[in-house]
Write a protein that holds these residues in place. Structure first.
Motif, PDB file in Angstrom:
ATOM      1  N   VAL A  77       7.432  45.632  68.323  1.00  0.00           N
ATOM      2  CA  VAL A  77       7.156  44.458  69.142  1.00  0.00           C
ATOM      3  C   VAL A  77       5.819  44.685  69.829  1.00  0.00           C
ATOM      4  O   VAL A  77       5.608  45.709  70.486  1.00  0.00           O
ATOM      5  CB  VAL A  77       8.270  44.216  70.183  1.00  0.00           C
TER       6      VAL A  77
ATOM      7  N   ASN B 231       3.190  42.566  72.327  1.00  0.00           N
ATOM      8  CA  ASN B 231       2.940  41.379  73.144  1.00  0.00           C
ATOM      9  C   ASN B 231       3.959  40.272  72.862  1.00  0.00           C
ATOM     10  O   ASN B 231       3.601  39.127  72.601  1.00  0.00           O
ATOM     11  CB  ASN B 231       1.519  40.849  72.936  1.00  0.00           C
ATOM     12  N   ASP B 232       5.217  40.607  72.886  1.00  0.00           N
ATOM     13  CA  ASP B 232       6.325  39.677  72.655  1.00  0.00           C
ATOM     14  C   ASP B 232       6.322  39.057  71.255  1.00  0.00           C
ATOM     15  O   ASP B 232       6.912  38.003  71.047  1.00  0.00           O
ATOM     16  CB  ASP B 232       6.338  38.561  73.707  1.00  0.00           C
ATOM     17  N   LYS B 233       5.650  39.679  70.317  1.00  0.00           N
ATOM     18  CA  LYS B 233       5.655  39.208  68.931  1.00  0.00           C
ATOM     19  C   LYS B 233       6.065  40.372  68.043  1.00  0.00           C
ATOM     20  O   LYS B 233       5.804  41.533  68.347  1.00  0.00           O
ATOM     21  CB  LYS B 233       4.279  38.697  68.501  1.00  0.00           C
ATOM     22  N   TYR B 234       6.720  40.046  66.931  1.00  0.00           N
ATOM     23  CA  TYR B 234       7.080  41.086  65.974  1.00  0.00           C
ATOM     24  C   TYR B 234       5.825  41.566  65.247  1.00  0.00           C
ATOM     25  O   TYR B 234       4.896  40.806  64.981  1.00  0.00           O
ATOM     26  CB  TYR B 234       8.077  40.568  64.935  1.00  0.00           C
TER      27      TYR B 234
END
Length: 146
Positions: free
Chosen positions: A121, A123-126
Motif C-alpha cells: 500500500v 499513499n492509500d493505493k495498492y
C-alpha cells in the motif's frame, strides 16, 4: 444408325468450326517469360547491414519507444466458470481463484508474464513490489503449467 451418323456430322461441324476459327484469328505467340533478375551480393549485403545496425541501437532510436504506453496487469489468480454460474453472481458472491494465499502475484505487460511481486500500500493505493523478474525460460514453464 442414325445416332452414329448424326454424331459423326456433329464432330465434323465442330472440327470445321474450330479450323475456321484458327484460320481467322491466329493466336499470338506466347511471350517469353521474363528472366528473373539475379540476386546480387549487394542485395544480401544490404540485408546484413540492416541486421547488424539493429544490434547497434543508438540512444536516439531507444528514445522513440520510451513513451510508448503498455498495459501493466497484476493478476492474483484465474478460474473458469460456466455462464450459468456467472449469471448467478451477485453482490457478496465469492469466486475461488487458483492462486494460493501468500503466493506472489503475476505481473503482466500486454498479457506477457514479466515478473512476480507482492501487494503493498502506497499513499492509500495498492502497489506491487517486484520480488522476481521472470526469465524467458521461466515464462515458457509458466505457460505450459496453465
Amino acid at each position: 444408325m442414325t445416332d452414329n451418323t448424326s454424331s459423326a456430322s456433329d464432330a465434323d461441324d465442330w472440327a470445321s468450326a474450330l479450323a475456321e476459327q484458327t484460320a481467322a484469328s491466329p493466336s499470338p505467340a506466347p511471350a517469353p517469360a521474363p528472366e528473373p533478375a539475379p540476386a546480387t551480393a549487394q542485395v544480401f549485403q544490404q540485408i546484413q547491414e540492416t541486421a547488424s545496425s539493429a544490434a547497434n541501437v543508438s540512444p536516439v532510436d531507444i528514445a522513440r519507444v520510451m513513451d510508448v504506453p503498455v498495459q501493466l496487469t497484476a493478476e492474483i489468480g484465474r478460474t473458469r466458470i460456466t455462464i450459468k454460474n456467472l449469471l448467478q453472481l451477485s453482490q457478496g458472491s465469492v469466486v475461488e481463484l487458483d492462486g494460493l494465499a501468500g503466493q506472489p502475484l503475476d505481473v503482466l505487460i500486454n498479457g506477457y508474464l514479466i515478473a512476480q511481486g507482492e501487494v503493498v500500500v502506497v499513499n492509500d493505493k495498492y502497489g506491487i513490489r517486484l520480488t522476481d523478474i521472470v526469465t524467458p525460460s521461466e515464462r515458457m514453464q509458466k505457460l505450459k503449467s496453465r
